[in-house]
Structures are given as C-alpha cells and as structure tokens.
Design a protein around this motif. Structure first.
Motif, PDB file in Angstrom:
ATOM      1  N   ALA A 183       0.865  -1.178   0.000  1.00 11.55           N
ATOM      2  CA  ALA A 183       0.000   0.000   0.000  1.00 11.55           C
ATOM      3  C   ALA A 183       0.898   1.223   0.000  1.00 11.55           C
ATOM      4  O   ALA A 183       1.924   1.244   0.692  1.00 11.55           O
ATOM      5  N   ALA A 184       0.539   2.240  -0.769  1.00 12.20           N
ATOM      6  CA  ALA A 184       1.460   3.370  -0.900  1.00 12.20           C
ATOM      7  C   ALA A 184       0.736   4.614  -1.387  1.00 12.20           C
ATOM      8  O   ALA A 184      -0.429   4.574  -1.773  1.00 12.20           O
ATOM      9  N   LYS A 185       1.463   5.711  -1.353  1.00 13.04           N
ATOM     10  CA  LYS A 185       0.969   6.958  -1.939  1.00 13.04           C
ATOM     11  C   LYS A 185       2.161   7.783  -2.386  1.00 13.04           C
ATOM     12  O   LYS A 185       3.180   7.859  -1.696  1.00 13.04           O
ATOM     13  N   THR A 186       2.009   8.390  -3.550  1.00 11.56           N
ATOM     14  CA  THR A 186       3.017   9.318  -4.056  1.00 11.56           C
ATOM     15  C   THR A 186       2.676  10.730  -3.596  1.00 11.56           C
ATOM     16  O   THR A 186       1.559  11.023  -3.179  1.00 11.56           O
ATOM     17  N   GLY A 187       3.653  11.613  -3.675  1.00 16.81           N
ATOM     18  CA  GLY A 187       3.425  13.015  -3.347  1.00 16.81           C
ATOM     19  C   GLY A 187       4.363  13.906  -4.132  1.00 16.81           C
ATOM     20  O   GLY A 187       5.551  13.580  -4.281  1.00 16.81           O
ATOM     21  N   THR A 188       3.829  15.007  -4.637  1.00 14.96           N
ATOM     22  CA  THR A 188       4.639  15.979  -5.383  1.00 14.96           C
ATOM     23  C   THR A 188       4.165  17.368  -4.992  1.00 14.96           C
ATOM     24  O   THR A 188       2.977  17.677  -5.100  1.00 14.96           O
ATOM     25  N   SER A 189       5.084  18.197  -4.524  1.00 10.89           N
ATOM     26  CA  SER A 189       4.683  19.539  -4.097  1.00 10.89           C
ATOM     27  C   SER A 189       4.642  20.491  -5.295  1.00 10.89           C
ATOM     28  O   SER A 189       5.021  20.134  -6.414  1.00 10.89           O
ATOM     29  N   ILE A 194       5.713   7.039  -0.098  1.00 12.12           N
ATOM     30  CA  ILE A 194       5.641   6.357   1.194  1.00 12.12           C
ATOM     31  C   ILE A 194       4.794   5.110   1.009  1.00 12.12           C
ATOM     32  O   ILE A 194       3.657   5.183   0.524  1.00 12.12           O
ATOM     33  N   GLY A 195       5.372   3.987   1.341  1.00  8.66           N
ATOM     34  CA  GLY A 195       4.674   2.722   1.160  1.00  8.66           C
ATOM     35  C   GLY A 195       4.843   1.829   2.366  1.00  8.66           C
ATOM     36  O   GLY A 195       5.751   2.009   3.179  1.00  8.66           O
ATOM     37  N   THR A 232       3.934  -2.428   3.936  1.00 11.01           N
ATOM     38  CA  THR A 232       3.431  -3.788   3.848  1.00 11.01           C
ATOM     39  C   THR A 232       2.851  -4.108   5.224  1.00 11.01           C
ATOM     40  O   THR A 232       2.884  -3.261   6.112  1.00 11.01           O
ATOM     41  N   PRO A 233       2.344  -5.300   5.443  1.00 15.66           N
ATOM     42  CA  PRO A 233       1.805  -5.600   6.772  1.00 15.66           C
ATOM     43  C   PRO A 233       2.819  -5.455   7.909  1.00 15.66           C
ATOM     44  O   PRO A 233       2.419  -5.275   9.057  1.00 15.66           O
ATOM     45  N   ASP A 234       4.125  -5.520   7.606  1.00 16.38           N
ATOM     46  CA  ASP A 234       5.097  -5.461   8.701  1.00 16.38           C
ATOM     47  C   ASP A 234       6.225  -4.448   8.499  1.00 16.38           C
ATOM     48  O   ASP A 234       7.152  -4.392   9.308  1.00 16.38           O
ATOM     49  N   LEU A 235       6.164  -3.653   7.456  1.00 19.56           N
ATOM     50  CA  LEU A 235       7.191  -2.629   7.243  1.00 19.56           C
ATOM     51  C   LEU A 235       6.560  -1.357   6.686  1.00 19.56           C
ATOM     52  O   LEU A 235       5.590  -1.432   5.924  1.00 19.56           O
ATOM     53  N   ALA A 236       7.127  -0.220   7.053  1.00 12.35           N
ATOM     54  CA  ALA A 236       6.723   1.058   6.447  1.00 12.35           C
ATOM     55  C   ALA A 236       7.998   1.816   6.100  1.00 12.35           C
ATOM     56  O   ALA A 236       8.952   1.837   6.883  1.00 12.35           O
ATOM     57  N   ALA A 237       8.009   2.413   4.926  1.00  9.40           N
ATOM     58  CA  ALA A 237       9.203   3.144   4.495  1.00  9.40           C
ATOM     59  C   ALA A 237       8.800   4.342   3.660  1.00  9.40           C
ATOM     60  O   ALA A 237       7.827   4.290   2.899  1.00  9.40           O
ATOM     61  N   GLY A 238       9.552   5.418   3.817  1.00  9.35           N
ATOM     62  CA  GLY A 238       9.274   6.634   3.072  1.00  9.35           C
ATOM     63  C   GLY A 238      10.522   7.194   2.419  1.00  9.35           C
ATOM     64  O   GLY A 238      11.632   7.047   2.944  1.00  9.35           O
ATOM     65  N   VAL A 239      10.338   7.826   1.265  1.00 16.03           N
ATOM     66  CA  VAL A 239      11.430   8.448   0.514  1.00 16.03           C
ATOM     67  C   VAL A 239      11.050   9.886   0.194  1.00 16.03           C
ATOM     68  O   VAL A 239       9.922  10.157  -0.234  1.00 16.03           O
ATOM     69  N   TRP A 240      11.977  10.803   0.418  1.00 15.08           N
ATOM     70  CA  TRP A 240      11.809  12.199  -0.018  1.00 15.08           C
ATOM     71  C   TRP A 240      12.994  12.577  -0.896  1.00 15.08           C
ATOM     72  O   TRP A 240      14.140  12.199  -0.608  1.00 15.08           O
ATOM     73  N   VAL A 241      12.728  13.341  -1.951  1.00 14.08           N
ATOM     74  CA  VAL A 241      13.769  13.835  -2.851  1.00 14.08           C
ATOM     75  C   VAL A 241      13.535  15.320  -3.101  1.00 14.08           C
ATOM     76  O   VAL A 241      12.399  15.753  -3.298  1.00 14.08           O
ATOM     77  N   GLY A 242      14.601  16.106  -3.084  1.00 15.93           N
ATOM     78  CA  GLY A 242      14.482  17.539  -3.356  1.00 15.93           C
ATOM     79  C   GLY A 242      15.799  18.251  -3.118  1.00 15.93           C
ATOM     80  O   GLY A 242      16.800  17.633  -2.756  1.00 15.93           O
TER      81      GLY A 242
END
Length: 816
Positions: free
Chosen positions: A667-673, A682-683, A685-695
């Motif tokens: 499960a995830a969602k993209t984001g763009t400002s 940011i995505g 799974t049932p046992d992990l969460a991880a996020g990435v930011w670039v800029g």
C-alpha cells in the motif's frame, strides 16, 4: 664558664629544635590544609567509552570525551604489568608510596638544571597526580603528592593502585588506559599483545608524543629497548627474551578521530534521543552499552539505493560541466588541490575527480592521481544535456567541450573492474588502464526512513546523499510539503468519522472555493477532470479536486485532528490547501503516520534504542518491556484496514504503479509539491513502512516531470525489493534448518518446506467483503469485468443500483 656556655648552647638548641618542630607542624598543616580527600577515589570509576551497537550486535559508534576502556588488573597479562613496573617504578611493590632515592636523584638533577626538570615519581605518585592534583612541576605540589601517596598506600592495595594507573594514564593516539592503547596502536586486545608491543606501550606514558611509534618510530624503538633492559634488570624476563622481543615486527596504526563507524545519520539522531530521554546519563563518560534498532543490511541497501536514485535524477537534469581547470594538466597541482578526494585505492561505483590529460576520437585520457584510464564520453548520452546554475539547458557534444586540464568526475563501473581484482577496490599498485565512465556528484538531496509499524522501531535512516557532505538529517529535520502524500490522512478522516466508503461517489470536477474574501481554484496535476468516480479511484489517481472537496465538507479541523492522531506534530495550516499537502512535515512523522494503517490503527512512539546496559552489566532500559506503554489505539482497526486496502490500489492501478514489480501486497501513496520541488513515495506492507523524499535543500524545481512516482518511487522499489529478498532468504533458511532438525529427530525423510508467501494485510472482524463495480461503486458479482473485491465496515455496503440522490447530495456544499 664552660658549663654556662654548654647550658646556653643546649638551651639554644632546644629553642631551635622547638622552633623547627613548630615550623614543621605549621608547614605540615599549611601543606595539608587543602589536600584532596582520598574518599573521592575510593570507588574509582574512570570515564569510559559508551558503545553503540546495531540490532545484530555490530559496533556502529562510540561516544566519549576520553577514549578509555576500563580493565580489571586480573585481565592484564603479567608481562604487560611487569613492563610498566620496570619502565616507571621498579620498586613499586617495595616502597610505601614514595621512593626517597628517586626523589633525591631528581632533586639533584633539578638543582643542576636550575629548574624542575625531573620528577622521580612512583606509580603511586602518578596516580595521585592524575586523579587528585594538577600536573604542575612545583615543589609545593610535589610535597603534597608525597603525603597523599603515602596515605593512598595506607588505604589501597598495591594491585588497586596499579589498576588505577593502567586505566588512567594517557598514551597518545587518543588512547587513555592500557586497553585503549593496545586497541588503537596495534588493533589488538591485551591478551593478544606480544612482549615487544607491551614494552613499546610501557614506554609511552613518560612522553606520549616524543615516544610515539607513529610519529617517531626510531625513538620509540630506543625507548622499547630501555623498557626491555629494565625488565631484564628486574628479572622479569631473560636477556634472550628481550632480544627476541626487539626483533619482533611492530605494526602500528594511527587512530581515527571518527567515532561513528556505520549508519551515521541514525547514530546522530540516536545521540539526540539519548540526551533528551535520559538526561541523567552522561553518554560520553558512563561506559554504557547501547543496543539500537538499526538493521545494517537495510541501512546499507537504503544508502546505496538513495545514491543510485539521486544520481539518476541528477543525470536527467543534465551535466553541469567540468568541475575545474588546471593549466598544463599539472598532475602535482591536481594531487595537491584534490588531496582529500583522491584515495590511493578506488572502489567501483564511487565518484572521483579526474584530471584530463589527453583526448582523441571521443575519448578522454584521465588520471585520478594514482590511477590512469580512459573515458568514453560518447557513451555518456546524458551529458549532451548541459545545465547551468540557473537551470538553463543547452545541448552540446561533451567531447568537444572538455579540454586537456579540465577536472571532470568519473566512476568505475563494476563490470569494468579488472577481472583479477574480483570486483574489489583498485590499489595504487595497479598499473593498467581503467575504463571509467563520466559521472557527477548530484547536488540533489534525499532521505529515507524504514520502520517496523508494530513496534515503532526504526530499521533504517538515511538523512542525505552523504553524511560527510552534510550532517543535516533530512529525515527528521527537513520540513517539506508532502503534496498528495498527505491525502490519505484526509481520506481516513472521511472514512473513520464521516461515513465515506471506498465506493462513495465523489466528483472530480472544476470547483471554486470561497474562503472569506478570497477564492481558491485548485487543479489536477494533469489538468484533466474525470467527473464522478469512486473514492477509491480518486485516491488511486490522486485527484486534487476530490481531496479539496472532501476537506471542505468534513472541515479542516477534522483533518488536523486525524493528523495529530497519527502522530504528526508539525504545525498544520488551517486552510483547505492542507488537503493537497501544503503544510510542511518531516519524512519520519509522515512515514510513522502511514505505519498506523499497517498496524491496525495502533500508533507506536518512534524507537531508536532497544536496550541500555550500564558498565556493571545492569539493564537500565528495555524497549520490549516498555512496548505496551508506547502503543496507543488511535484509529479504528476497520478504518485502518480499509485505508490499507484502498492504498494497495494506488500501487495496482494508480500513481504508485512502479512498486507492482515487487509482486507482493504493498500500500502506498506518491506526493509531489508545487512546481515539483519535493517528490515523495511512502509505502508499507503488513510489517514494514518506508518513506522516501527527494528535493533540493534550497527549494527549487527538481526537474521536468520529476514527480513522486518518477523520482522517489524507484528508490523505494530498489531498496525494498532487495531487502524483501534478503529477509525472505533468511526466513526460509531458518525454516529449512528447523525442518531438517525435525526430520532427523523423528527419523523421517526430509521434505523441503514450501516457499514463503508474502503477508497480506489481516482482515479484521468488523468488515465485510463485497463485489462492487469499479466505476459506479454499486454492488455487482464476480462475473462483472469491472468488478472488484471491496471491503466495507459492517452495514455500510453500497446499494445494488445507482443512487442518483446521493450524487446530488454530495454536490450540495456550503459556501465556505
């Protein structure tokens, strides 16, 4: 007459003796009136290094003011003790704390020199000087030292005093205490030292700089000879043993002043957490063992993926041109100017500056200082797009632009490492030509966080491209607009409190919102409108108009309340644009918020520390015992599951499609400002969460079409895919081992266990599944080609036929 004279002399002698006695009593009182109390060292606990470990027990950092590892005397080999006694105080076990012969010898030498030149101190006196007095060379201090040394010997055993001495003294090379000296000079534990090494260490306390084997090896060897001869004189060793020790090869190492050995961004954040949560500890002095949550495998994968991803985006922006120029391609000037950037050993995929020494037929001849090679510039198609500091782009042929004497950046692809080196680093001894590729260090920055949503434990944290370049942690300190990555919070509020379902029909249509005297007209990223769609489709396609409309109906306060429920503490603007992620947040807090969906609505405090043990072996903190206190049910588990199920659709059918390649429930969602200044993915799974930011640190456009799905998602897919494979392999090998042991125990044939299937999100009891039409949101059956299996809270399933009234009601909104 003689008798009277004799009486007078005796009386005078008596008076003088009385005066002398009085003077001595006064002098003793004067000297001892401000003597330090020995009670201050009765429980001798010297400053000690605090050690930091990853979750698998690997040492990743040390915190200290003085680099000391206290050791008990029983753990010091006899010959090491004897080396120090022979070098510093051969009669240590015989005198009462002071050695009068040594003192008289020192006084004569000082008198001849006309200044205090020699101390004549015993080991006991050195302990007193280091622990109780100042090191100044004055007679008054020496008298105090002698008195205190005598008293010290009356209170402590010789072994106690020797243990204090061996732990306290400074050896140079950042080492305090004999254990640190062995570790830092020779990379050995005490029980691994040779006699020659012990003698060299024993020679250091007298003058650590002068006798340093790193700075003055020949002088250190002469001092070693002196120590060994003193050991022979004291009958600790034989002359033959001394000669053999002098012949032993001594390899010494210069200590690094770096105290962080791995996961630097994580360690820096950990240090802040330790100081904030446990101010009663002095982490630089208390000798703690700190076991952390960081998974080094995950952290290394994240570091590598972030570097690869930022380089790829940077190349899409274009080549910035040569980094400098050196006239006449002067190699000596190049080495001098770039000394800190051109190591003697180079490694694959690392970027290095290179001096162009020649060019021919689209190829450059370069040197990195210690390695020469060729760069095929024609193969670097990305470099044809040249970008200046203002972002302006021109198209060039780099082989016609680069001159002899230019400084360009290059890297060595793994495939181009000479076969005989087996993919390892290339040392300066290698004399062949290397095949480099044109490269460049990205100006772009990024950050990644990975955590366990069921405990709050941070498994990986990388706050930038390179910690040496910038220590600013963009994962925890960088406040940036999340764009559409904030939308799930608005959707959660609508589902959890306001009766929305995944099949609720919403309208992706142009709208104008009036807020007081101002008008707000949001648009979609692609400037198109889809009309009536389901709530699921709106989230999958990240439709801005729908998010804005939802927040206008449920209220900005409700969205903010749910953001707070999910652990977001950053200031949030009380305006409708909050629905599109206009308020700045940190990567860590938004990733943690997504973790609540994975954890069935439970929020855990962020955890970096698993366990703290003091120097006596007592466990003073255990995160596992504290786990229930850190857990809080902030959202209904049914709502959390419905959000997770909808956000799986973002990967399967929407903007997060790049994660489909991993072939597991994500499960995830993209984001763009605005203006593509921030890209998020940011995505979970049932046992992990991880996020990435670039800029960029200084906010500016990343590049054309550099959305969260294009810039951030590939980084996430890169490290998560590799980590899933690693973890699945470890779990399967564990299962395999257990299965083999079970078959042997039962005496049956071994059957390999089946391949592990990825976990899916657990369906709670409070939801029911229904087949619904993807477009209309109405109930259907499995034979409908547009049918999907959707979950609803019990009693909220949609009708069997389209309800036009519900659409009409939805469009009737107040004038805000």
């Amino acid at each position: 007459m003689i008798k009277k004279l004799l009486i007078a002399c005796m009386f005078l002698f008596f008076l003088l003796s009385l005066a002398a006695a009085g003077f001595l009593v006064w002098g003793y009182y004067y000297i001892t009136r401000d003597l330090p109390q020995l009670s201050s060292i009765e429980d001798y606990r010297p400053d000690a290094v605090s050690s930091v470990y990853s979750r698998d027990g690997t040492l990743i950092a040390e915190f200290f003011e003085e680099r000391r590892y206290p050791v008990k005397l029983k753990d010091v080999p006899d010959f090491v003790e004897e080396a120090f006694i022979a070098a510093e105080d051969a009669s240590f076990y015989e005198h009462p704390g002071i050695d009068l012969i040594s003192i008289i010898r020192a006084m004569i030498e000082n008198f001849r020199a006309g200044r205090v030149k020699q101390g004549g101190s015993t080991i006991t006196q050195q302990v007193v000087k280091n622990l109780l007095l100042t090191p100044e060379k004055k007679y008054k201090r020496k008298i105090k030292e002698a008195i205190l040394s005598y008293r010290l010997e009356q209170r402590f055993s010789k072994d106690d005093i020797l243990e204090m001495y061996l732990n306290q003294i400074f050896f140079g090379n950042t080492a305090y205490g004999v254990k640190a000296a062995a570790k830092l000079y020779f990379h050995k534990d005490l029980n691994e030292l040779t006699l020659g090494e012990a003698a060299m260490l024993a020679g250091l306390p007298k003058a650590p700089t002068r006798y340093s084997p790193i700075l003055n090896f020949e002088i250190a060897k002469r001092r070693q000879h002196y120590v060994l001869s003193q050991m022979v004189k004291a009958r600790f060793i034989t002359e033959e043993a001394a000669k053999e020790a002098e012949k032993q090869e001594i390899k010494v190492y210069k200590a690094s002043y770096n105290n962080i050995y791995d996961a630097p961004y994580f360690v820096a954040e950990l240090r802040k957490e330790l100081k904030e949560k446990w101010p009663e500890f002095d982490i630089d002095r208390d000798g703690l063992k700190i076991y952390t949550t960081v998974d080094l495998t995950a952290n290394h994968l994240v570091e590598a993926a972030l570097k690869r991803g930022l380089r790829a985006i940077d190349k899409r922006r274009g080549w910035r041109g040569p980094a400098g120029f050196i006239a006449d391609a002067d190699l000596d000037r190049f080495i001098e100017q770039y000394r800190n950037k051109i190591p003697e050993t180079i490694y694959p995929e690392q970027i290095y500056p290179a001096l162009v020494t020649g060019r021919r037929s689209g190829r450059l001849f370069v040197t990195t200082g210690y390695h020469s090679g060729i760069v095929d510039v024609a193969a670097a198609e990305w470099a044809h797009r040249k970008v200046d500091s203002a972002g302006r782009v021109v198209w060039i042929k780099p082989d016609r632009v680069i001159r002899v004497g230019d400084i360009v950046e290059v890297s060595l692809p793994k495939k181009n490492v000479p076969r005989e080196l087996k993919g390892e680093g290339v040392s300066r001894e290698f004399s062949g030509q290397l095949r480099f590729q044109l490269d460049q260090t990205p100006e772009l920055e990024g950050a990644v966080v990975m955590l366990d949503p069921h405990s709050g434990e941070v498994l990986a944290m990388v706050g930038g491209y390179d910690y040496r370049r910038s220590k600013f942690n963009r994962a925890t300190q960088g406040m940036r607009q999340p764009g559409s990555a904030f939308k799930p919070i608005v959707y959660l509020a609508a589902i959890d409190r306001f009766g929305y379902t995944p099949s609720t029909i919403v309208y992706d249509m142009p709208r104008t919102f009036r807020v007081g005297d101002t008008v707000w007209e949001p648009g979609n990223f692609d400037d198109t409108f889809l009309g009536p769609i389901t709530l699921r489709s709106a989230l999958e396609k990240s439709r801005n108009l729908v998010s804005a409309d939802i927040i206008s109906k449920i209220g900005v306060d409700a969205a903010i309340q749910y953001a707070r429920k999910l652990g977001i503490k950053s200031p949030l603007g009380e305006n409708l644009s909050l629905s599109l992620g206009s308020s700045e947040v940190t990567l860590l807090e938004l990733t943690r918020a997504y973790g609540v969906f994975a954890a069935g609505g439970v929020l855990f405090d962020t955890v970096l520390t698993r366990e703290i043990i003091d120097r006596d072996g007592n466990i003073i903190y255990d995160a596992e015992k504290d786990k229930l206190k850190r857990a809080k049910q902030v959202v209904d588990e049914n709502s959390a599951f419905i959000m997770a199920n909808m956000m799986k659709g973002v990967v399967q059918h929407g903007t997060g499609y790049r994660a489909r390649v991993l072939k597991r429930p994500i499960a995830a969602k993209t984001g763009t400002s605005n203006n593509m200044m921030d890209a998020w993915f940011i995505g979970y799974t049932p046992d992990l969460a991880a996020g990435v930011w670039v800029g960029f640190d200084q906010k500016k456009r990343i590049g054309e079409k550099e959305t969260g799905g294009r810039a951030a998602a590939p980084i996430w897919v890169d490290f998560m895919g590799k980590y899933f494979n690693y973890r699945d392999k470890v779990e399967y090998e564990k299962l395999l081992k257990e299965a083999k042991a079970e078959s042997e125990r039962l005496g049956i044939d071994f059957t390999p266990p089946e391949k592990l299937e990825p976990l899916d999100f657990k369906v709670p009891d409070g939801v029911d599944p229904y087949w619904v039409n993807r477009h209309t949101g109405t109930l259907t059956d499995k034979d409908d080609p547009d049918g999907i299996f959707e979950y609803f809270r019990k009693g909220t399933e949609p009708p069997a036929a389209t309800a036009t009234s519900s659409a009409t009601d939805y469009l009737e909104s107040p004038d805000l």
